[in-house]
Design a protein around this motif. Structure first.
Motif, PDB file in Angstrom:
ATOM      1  N   ASP A   1      -7.367   1.637   4.416  1.00 48.06           N
ATOM      2  CA  ASP A   1      -8.667   1.556   3.736  1.00 48.06           C
ATOM      3  C   ASP A   1      -8.621   0.411   2.729  1.00 48.06           C
ATOM      4  O   ASP A   1      -7.603   0.235   2.036  1.00 48.06           O
ATOM      5  N   PRO A   2      -9.691  -0.372   2.641  1.00 49.56           N
ATOM      6  CA  PRO A   2      -9.715  -1.408   1.594  1.00 49.56           C
ATOM      7  C   PRO A   2      -9.547  -0.773   0.221  1.00 49.56           C
ATOM      8  O   PRO A   2     -10.120   0.282  -0.050  1.00 49.56           O
ATOM      9  N   VAL A   3      -8.741  -1.380  -0.607  1.00 51.46           N
ATOM     10  CA  VAL A   3      -8.462  -0.850  -1.938  1.00 51.46           C
ATOM     11  C   VAL A   3      -8.988  -1.824  -2.979  1.00 51.46           C
ATOM     12  O   VAL A   3      -8.696  -3.023  -2.919  1.00 51.46           O
ATOM     13  N   GLU A   4      -9.777  -1.319  -3.919  1.00 52.87           N
ATOM     14  CA  GLU A   4     -10.328  -2.149  -4.985  1.00 52.87           C
ATOM     15  C   GLU A   4      -9.189  -2.767  -5.784  1.00 52.87           C
ATOM     16  O   GLU A   4      -8.238  -2.091  -6.183  1.00 52.87           O
ATOM     17  N   GLY A   5      -9.254  -4.067  -5.988  1.00 49.97           N
ATOM     18  CA  GLY A   5      -8.246  -4.752  -6.772  1.00 49.97           C
ATOM     19  C   GLY A   5      -7.191  -5.458  -5.950  1.00 49.97           C
ATOM     20  O   GLY A   5      -6.481  -6.323  -6.467  1.00 49.97           O
ATOM     21  N   LEU A   6      -7.069  -5.093  -4.652  1.00 51.47           N
ATOM     22  CA  LEU A   6      -6.107  -5.790  -3.800  1.00 51.47           C
ATOM     23  C   LEU A   6      -6.695  -7.121  -3.343  1.00 51.47           C
ATOM     24  O   LEU A   6      -7.904  -7.243  -3.153  1.00 51.47           O
TER      25      LEU A   6
ATOM     26  N   GLU B   1       3.954  -0.926  -0.096  1.00 56.80           N
ATOM     27  CA  GLU B   1       3.704  -1.122  -1.524  1.00 56.80           C
ATOM     28  C   GLU B   1       3.157  -2.512  -1.766  1.00 56.80           C
ATOM     29  O   GLU B   1       3.613  -3.489  -1.170  1.00 56.80           O
ATOM     30  N   SER B   2       2.186  -2.594  -2.653  1.00 59.47           N
ATOM     31  CA  SER B   2       1.607  -3.886  -3.007  1.00 59.47           C
ATOM     32  C   SER B   2       2.525  -4.637  -3.960  1.00 59.47           C
ATOM     33  O   SER B   2       3.552  -4.120  -4.417  1.00 59.47           O
ATOM     34  N   TYR B   3       2.127  -5.840  -4.271  1.00 65.49           N
ATOM     35  CA  TYR B   3       2.872  -6.724  -5.173  1.00 65.49           C
ATOM     36  C   TYR B   3       3.157  -6.067  -6.522  1.00 65.49           C
ATOM     37  O   TYR B   3       4.231  -6.239  -7.105  1.00 65.49           O
TER      38      TYR B   3
ATOM     39  N   CYS C   1      -1.352 -16.179  -6.798  1.00 63.34           N
ATOM     40  CA  CYS C   1      -2.422 -15.756  -5.909  1.00 63.34           C
ATOM     41  C   CYS C   1      -1.868 -15.319  -4.561  1.00 63.34           C
ATOM     42  O   CYS C   1      -2.167 -14.236  -4.083  1.00 63.34           O
ATOM     43  N   VAL C   2      -1.044 -16.169  -3.958  1.00 67.66           N
ATOM     44  CA  VAL C   2      -0.541 -15.862  -2.623  1.00 67.66           C
ATOM     45  C   VAL C   2       0.445 -14.699  -2.655  1.00 67.66           C
ATOM     46  O   VAL C   2       0.553 -13.933  -1.695  1.00 67.66           O
ATOM     47  N   ASN C   3       1.179 -14.519  -3.752  1.00 69.15           N
ATOM     48  CA  ASN C   3       2.081 -13.379  -3.877  1.00 69.15           C
ATOM     49  C   ASN C   3       1.347 -12.058  -3.742  1.00 69.15           C
ATOM     50  O   ASN C   3       1.885 -11.077  -3.219  1.00 69.15           O
ATOM     51  N   GLN C   4       0.108 -12.021  -4.208  1.00 73.02           N
ATOM     52  CA  GLN C   4      -0.649 -10.774  -4.180  1.00 73.02           C
ATOM     53  C   GLN C   4      -1.123 -10.395  -2.781  1.00 73.02           C
ATOM     54  O   GLN C   4      -1.586  -9.287  -2.559  1.00 73.02           O
ATOM     55  N   TYR C   5      -1.013 -11.343  -1.824  1.00 73.14           N
ATOM     56  CA  TYR C   5      -1.318 -11.006  -0.436  1.00 73.14           C
ATOM     57  C   TYR C   5      -0.155 -10.264   0.219  1.00 73.14           C
ATOM     58  O   TYR C   5      -0.338  -9.582   1.223  1.00 73.14           O
ATOM     59  N   ALA C   6       1.055 -10.451  -0.322  1.00 77.84           N
ATOM     60  CA  ALA C   6       2.259  -9.926   0.312  1.00 77.84           C
ATOM     61  C   ALA C   6       2.502  -8.471  -0.089  1.00 77.84           C
ATOM     62  O   ALA C   6       2.348  -8.103  -1.258  1.00 77.84           O
ATOM     63  N   VAL C   7       2.898  -7.669   0.878  1.00 81.25           N
ATOM     64  CA  VAL C   7       3.246  -6.274   0.614  1.00 81.25           C
ATOM     65  C   VAL C   7       4.636  -5.991   1.171  1.00 81.25           C
ATOM     66  O   VAL C   7       5.112  -6.674   2.084  1.00 81.25           O
TER      67      VAL C   7
ATOM     68  N   GLY D   1       3.314  -2.761  -7.030  1.00 83.56           N
ATOM     69  CA  GLY D   1       3.899  -1.439  -6.883  1.00 83.56           C
ATOM     70  C   GLY D   1       2.960  -0.341  -6.434  1.00 83.56           C
ATOM     71  O   GLY D   1       3.368   0.826  -6.345  1.00 83.56           O
ATOM     72  N   LEU D   2       1.701  -0.669  -6.113  1.00 83.38           N
ATOM     73  CA  LEU D   2       0.748   0.344  -5.668  1.00 83.38           C
ATOM     74  C   LEU D   2       1.109   0.825  -4.263  1.00 83.38           C
ATOM     75  O   LEU D   2       1.321   0.029  -3.356  1.00 83.38           O
ATOM     76  N   LYS D   3       1.188   2.153  -4.079  1.00 84.18           N
ATOM     77  CA  LYS D   3       1.443   2.731  -2.763  1.00 84.18           C
ATOM     78  C   LYS D   3       0.160   2.665  -1.941  1.00 84.18           C
ATOM     79  O   LYS D   3      -0.913   3.081  -2.390  1.00 84.18           O
ATOM     80  N   ILE D   4       0.264   2.137  -0.729  1.00 85.36           N
ATOM     81  CA  ILE D   4      -0.898   1.976   0.146  1.00 85.36           C
ATOM     82  C   ILE D   4      -0.767   2.914   1.333  1.00 85.36           C
ATOM     83  O   ILE D   4       0.229   2.870   2.069  1.00 85.36           O
ATOM     84  N   LYS D   5      -1.755   3.775   1.531  1.00 82.47           N
ATOM     85  CA  LYS D   5      -1.725   4.757   2.620  1.00 82.47           C
ATOM     86  C   LYS D   5      -2.064   4.091   3.949  1.00 82.47           C
ATOM     87  O   LYS D   5      -3.050   3.373   4.067  1.00 82.47           O
ATOM     88  N   VAL D   6      -1.234   4.332   4.944  1.00 77.46           N
ATOM     89  CA  VAL D   6      -1.445   3.794   6.287  1.00 77.46           C
ATOM     90  C   VAL D   6      -2.139   4.840   7.156  1.00 77.46           C
ATOM     91  O   VAL D   6      -1.668   5.969   7.283  1.00 77.46           O
ATOM     92  N   LYS D   7      -3.261   4.462   7.754  1.00 75.73           N
ATOM     93  CA  LYS D   7      -4.020   5.383   8.599  1.00 75.73           C
ATOM     94  C   LYS D   7      -3.534   5.364  10.050  1.00 75.73           C
ATOM     95  O   LYS D   7      -3.575   6.370  10.748  1.00 75.73           O
ATOM     96  N   LYS D   8      -3.090   4.188  10.498  1.00 75.56           N
ATOM     97  CA  LYS D   8      -2.697   4.046  11.894  1.00 75.56           C
ATOM     98  C   LYS D   8      -1.822   2.807  12.046  1.00 75.56           C
ATOM     99  O   LYS D   8      -2.005   1.824  11.329  1.00 75.56           O
ATOM    100  N   CYS D   9      -0.875   2.863  12.975  1.00 71.84           N
ATOM    101  CA  CYS D   9      -0.032   1.712  13.289  1.00 71.84           C
ATOM    102  C   CYS D   9      -0.341   1.262  14.714  1.00 71.84           C
ATOM    103  O   CYS D   9      -0.241   2.046  15.658  1.00 71.84           O
ATOM    104  N   LEU D  10      -0.735  -0.003  14.870  1.00 69.99           N
ATOM    105  CA  LEU D  10      -1.106  -0.539  16.176  1.00 69.99           C
ATOM    106  C   LEU D  10      -0.002  -1.455  16.701  1.00 69.99           C
ATOM    107  O   LEU D  10       0.470  -2.336  15.983  1.00 69.99           O
TER     108      LEU D  10
END
Length: 441
Positions: A84-89, A52-54, A12-18, A56-65
């Motif tokens: 953007d929130p991604v379904e399944g993450l 990248e998610s746990y 479970c906790v592994n899936q929080y890590a990118v 291997g999904l590539k996650i698009k970054v909109k902005k870096c703060l």
């Protein structure tokens, strides 16, 4: 909790890590359903971000703060990537627990030593740690067995998690070693981490939605947690939970406002007045509130609890939460004061709190003493008569604790609920709770 051997918790906790560039990050949700974040270290996210998610999904970054690199914020090594929130993450729950030296914790990330492994799931590693010194914005963790630098590189931006009542929650973000090792063979056991405070402040400065647990996005994310009943017979328990979950899901499908909408609209009015405002994020509050709405739905025989229903009911029926495990009756004066100011006569207040074995309602003598105290005049007032109208109103109110109410209405009637159809169950459910909570006029 032996985290290393707890496969379910680890998965479970592994899936929080990118994976963020050559370092790590953590997925977290916000108070807005269309915004999510990756928390990481600034030096990890300085160049173009590849996330990248746990799995291997590539996650698009909109902005870096990041904070301005000047003045008081110069050198703060933290960053937030807006996504953007991604379904399944899966998004990490942010803890509301205080940091205490000696707490066991776990750092989850992508160390350099595993960079050549195939697939992010194989590259991820959990490192056992213990909290050392702690301040409001920063804390030190001591990595178990003092790993060498090669096993620490890449952990920058990794989440540090603690066990909070059997649930792993995000405590902070690691950003470097406390004392830089001379070479890769030297141990790097002391690591420095930021608490959530810097990240909370950064979002506030940028006027973006604050961090929030994922369950504030929709009640459906906690609907399986409602009515944790101590039944003797597991078959009866399973039947009752199916019925209650159907009612709750029906409410959700029929327009029950989402938790984040309730935070925006009602905020502290969901809490007993002296409660820490941060308790608005407590999962127990939202589980209790959903239980309260299931009860209201059954008593009033309505399938849609939209905003209009909730607002109309607030004068006669309220749910209030307090995040202390101490006796809820210590807050009775505050509860009655609040009810006197916001509710009409003959109202019902249902209190939620994590108290282990609460009384269902206050003792009559205790209640009478508090009512008399509230209705008594100010010592310097010209008229010294007790306010009879206030006494009458407060005496007409009913106050009950939700946990004790569930025990009285369901657990004590377990044998009567056994083998009933859903229609029969709802009828009995309405009857039992109706003794304490009246239907709408």
């Amino acid at each position: 909790m032996n985290f290393s051997q707890d496969t379910t918790a680890l998965q479970c906790v592994n899936q929080y890590a990118v994976k963020v560039n050559g370092g790590s990050g953590v997925l977290v949700s916000s108070l807005h359903p269309d915004v999510a974040y990756v928390l990481t270290a600034r030096h990890v996210a300085e160049k173009k971000q590849v996330v990248e998610s746990y799995d291997g999904l590539k996650i698009k970054v909109k902005k870096c703060l990041t904070f301005p690199d000047r003045g008081k914020t110069k050198g703060l090594d933290c960053a937030i990537l807006v996504i953007d929130p991604v379904e399944g993450l899966n998004y990490a729950p942010v803890t509301t627990s205080a940091i205490r030296p000696g707490m066991p914790c776990w750092m989850i990330g992508y160390p350099e030593s595993r960079a050549q492994m195939v697939g992010n799931a194989k590259q991820i590693k959990n490192q056992d740690c213990t909290v050392g010194s702690a301040e409001s914005h920063k804390f030190i963790i001591n990595a178990t067995n003092g790993p060498q630098k090669i096993y620490i590189n890449g952990f920058s931006g990794a989440g540090v998690f603690i066990d909070s009542n059997g649930r792993l929650e995000l405590l902070g973000i690691e950003y470097g070693v406390d004392e830089a090792p001379i070479d890769y063979n030297e141990q790097a056991g002391r690591l420095v981490c930021y608490t959530m405070n810097h990240f909370i402040q950064l979002l506030a400065d940028k006027k973006l939605p604050p961090l929030a647990p994922d369950y504030l996005g929709c009640f459906s994310r906690i609907s399986n947690l409602i009515f944790n009943l101590n039944f003797i017979n597991n078959t009866t328990l399973a039947e009752v939970q199916v019925y209650l979950n159907r009612i709750s899901q029906n409410l959700i499908d029929n327009g029950l406002p989402k938790p984040f909408q309730m935070v925006e609209k009602y905020g502290s009015h969901l809490l007993i007045p002296s409660t820490d405002p941060g308790a608005i994020m407590d999962r127990n509050l939202w589980v209790g509130l959903l239980e309260f709405y299931v009860i209201c739905s059954a008593i009033d025989s309505v399938q849609c609890l939209a905003s209009e229903y909730i607002e109309d009911s607030a004068k006669t029926r309220r749910f209030l939460y307090h995040n202390s495990s101490q006796s809820w009756l210590a807050k009775l004066r505050e509860i009655l004061d609040f009810a006197n100011q916001t509710m009409s006569s003959h109202g019902v207040v249902v209190v939620g709190s994590p108290e282990g074995n609460p009384l269902i309602e206050p003792d009559e003598i205790h209640l009478s003493d508090i009512i008399t105290d509230i209705a008594s005049p100010n010592p310097v007032a010209q008229k010294q008569e007790i306010d009879a109208h206030t006494v009458s109103k407060l005496e007409s109110l009913s106050v009950h604790h939700l946990t004790a109410l569930n025990s009285k209405c369901l657990v004590k009637n377990e044998y009567r609920l056994r083998g009933k159809s859903q229609i029969e169950f709802v009828k009995l459910f309405k009857e039992y709770y109706g003794e304490f909570i009246k239907g709408r006029p």
